[in-house]
Design an enzyme around this catalytic site. Structure first.
Site, PDB file in Angstrom:
ATOM      1  N   SER A   2      -2.644  -9.139  10.597  1.00 29.21           N
ATOM      2  CA  SER A   2      -3.568  -8.729   9.532  1.00 29.21           C
ATOM      3  C   SER A   2      -4.852  -9.520   9.676  1.00 29.21           C
ATOM      4  O   SER A   2      -4.818 -10.723   9.923  1.00 29.21           O
ATOM      5  CB  SER A   2      -2.968  -8.983   8.147  1.00 29.21           C
ATOM      6  N   SER A   3      -5.981  -8.847   9.508  1.00 26.60           N
ATOM      7  CA  SER A   3      -7.271  -9.528   9.589  1.00 26.60           C
ATOM      8  C   SER A   3      -7.645 -10.150   8.247  1.00 26.60           C
ATOM      9  O   SER A   3      -8.693 -10.781   8.126  1.00 26.60           O
ATOM     10  CB  SER A   3      -8.361  -8.563  10.031  1.00 26.60           C
ATOM     11  N   ASP A  54      -0.357 -11.716  21.971  1.00 31.02           N
ATOM     12  CA  ASP A  54       0.282 -10.461  21.614  1.00 31.02           C
ATOM     13  C   ASP A  54       1.489 -10.720  20.708  1.00 31.02           C
ATOM     14  O   ASP A  54       2.339 -11.553  20.998  1.00 31.02           O
ATOM     15  CB  ASP A  54       0.727  -9.775  22.911  1.00 31.02           C
ATOM     16  N   CYS A  76       7.443  19.236 -12.376  1.00 32.64           N
ATOM     17  CA  CYS A  76       6.549  19.273 -13.534  1.00 32.64           C
ATOM     18  C   CYS A  76       5.213  19.946 -13.251  1.00 32.64           C
ATOM     19  O   CYS A  76       4.385  20.095 -14.148  1.00 32.64           O
ATOM     20  CB  CYS A  76       6.315  17.856 -14.058  1.00 32.64           C
ATOM     21  N   HIS A 104       0.825  -1.209   0.000  1.00 32.80           N
ATOM     22  CA  HIS A 104       0.000   0.000   0.000  1.00 32.80           C
ATOM     23  C   HIS A 104       0.856   1.255   0.000  1.00 32.80           C
ATOM     24  O   HIS A 104       0.378   2.337   0.322  1.00 32.80           O
ATOM     25  CB  HIS A 104      -0.955  -0.005   1.199  1.00 32.80           C
TER      26      HIS A 104
HETATM   27 ZN   LIG Z   1       6.188  15.869 -11.289  1.00 26.84          ZN
END
Ligand SMILES: [Zn+2]
Length: 253
Positions: A199-200, A241, A161, A125
């Site tokens: 993670s679930s 844990d 840019c 992610h």
């Molecule tokens: Zn750029």
């Protein structure tokens, strides 16, 4: 807090001890021990603030302003977060060759900070510790963006840019990174051990990786605070844990 029985913990140690091409797949649960809240949890940020969709972010300067406001607020709330013993254990296992890859759904950068080598780290992610131009991919540092944002209130544009700049994470409605997904899939299929850590397994397509690994012959271990849909499919399920479970691997030489 639930404790895992000694037999399960011993089995876990044995599996980790003989892994040669393991994969750790980590989610929010590995970072809660570092003080980073699980935004998806009930009462978490995402249950109060509807996430901003990628298309809205690109289309609207007002949405971008709101997104950056939230981003900097989260950064303030998690400032100083450092890797915990679970991160350090994963880093050690990646360094000594037990883990061939660390695949994470987290954007907190703590696996990198704990020393997982870049070529073994797959951030599905993205990474929220810096920003990038959506057009030319130029990297931008958050500190610089924040100083300008605080001064003008304008959402940042690319200094190279003029394109739209966004934290280097994958937002709702944004395509998953093709290269990272392919690397993760390959690591899963070659894994002898696949460890789900915190993670679930509800966010697809990433949550399909344990299935791919298991089908290709990996032993599947799921260590998560809450039950997951794949628990019945796993060889070993742990509920305690994560820091407690992994701390013995953090400093062992
Ligand atoms: Zn750029």
């Amino acid at each position: 807090m639930e404790r895992d029985d000694d037999r399960k913990v011993a089995r876990f140690a044995e599996l980790v001890g003989r892994a040669r091409s393991g994969v750790a797949f980590t989610g929010a649960g590995i970072s809660t021990g570092s003080g980073i809240p699980d935004f998806r949890s009930p009462g978490g940020l995402w249950s109060r603030n509807r996430p901003i969709d990628f298309a809205d972010f690109v289309r609207s300067a007002e949405m971008r302003r709101e997104a950056w406001r939230r981003k900097f607020a989260i950064d303030d709330a998690t400032r100083g977060a450092a890797p915990n013993a679970a991160h350090r254990a994963v880093a050690r296992l990646a360094a000594n060759g037990a883990l061939a890859a660390v695949v994470t759904q987290n954007i907190d950068g703590l696996h990198g900070a704990s020393g997982v080598p870049e070529d073994r780290l797959i951030e599905l992610h993205g990474n929220g510790t810096y920003a990038a131009c959506l057009d030319c991919e130029e990297r931008h540092e958050l500190e610089d963006l924040r100083a300008a944002f605080d001064a003008t209130g304008d959402p940042p544009r690319c200094r190279r840019c003029g394109g739209v700049v966004k934290s280097a994470t994958i937002s709702f409605g944004q395509a998953m990174p093709v290269k990272a997904m392919a690397r993760a899939q390959e690591a899963a299929e070659q894994a002898d051990l696949f460890l789900v850590l915190g993670s679930s397994l509800v966010v697809y397509p990433a949550a399909a990786l344990p299935v791919a690994a298991k089908r290709a012959g990996a032993t599947l271990v799921i260590a998560n605070r809450e039950p997951t849909e794949l628990d019945p499919f796993a060889d070993l399920v742990l509920r305690g844990d994560l820091v407690e479970l992994l701390a013995p691997f953090a400093d062992r030489s």
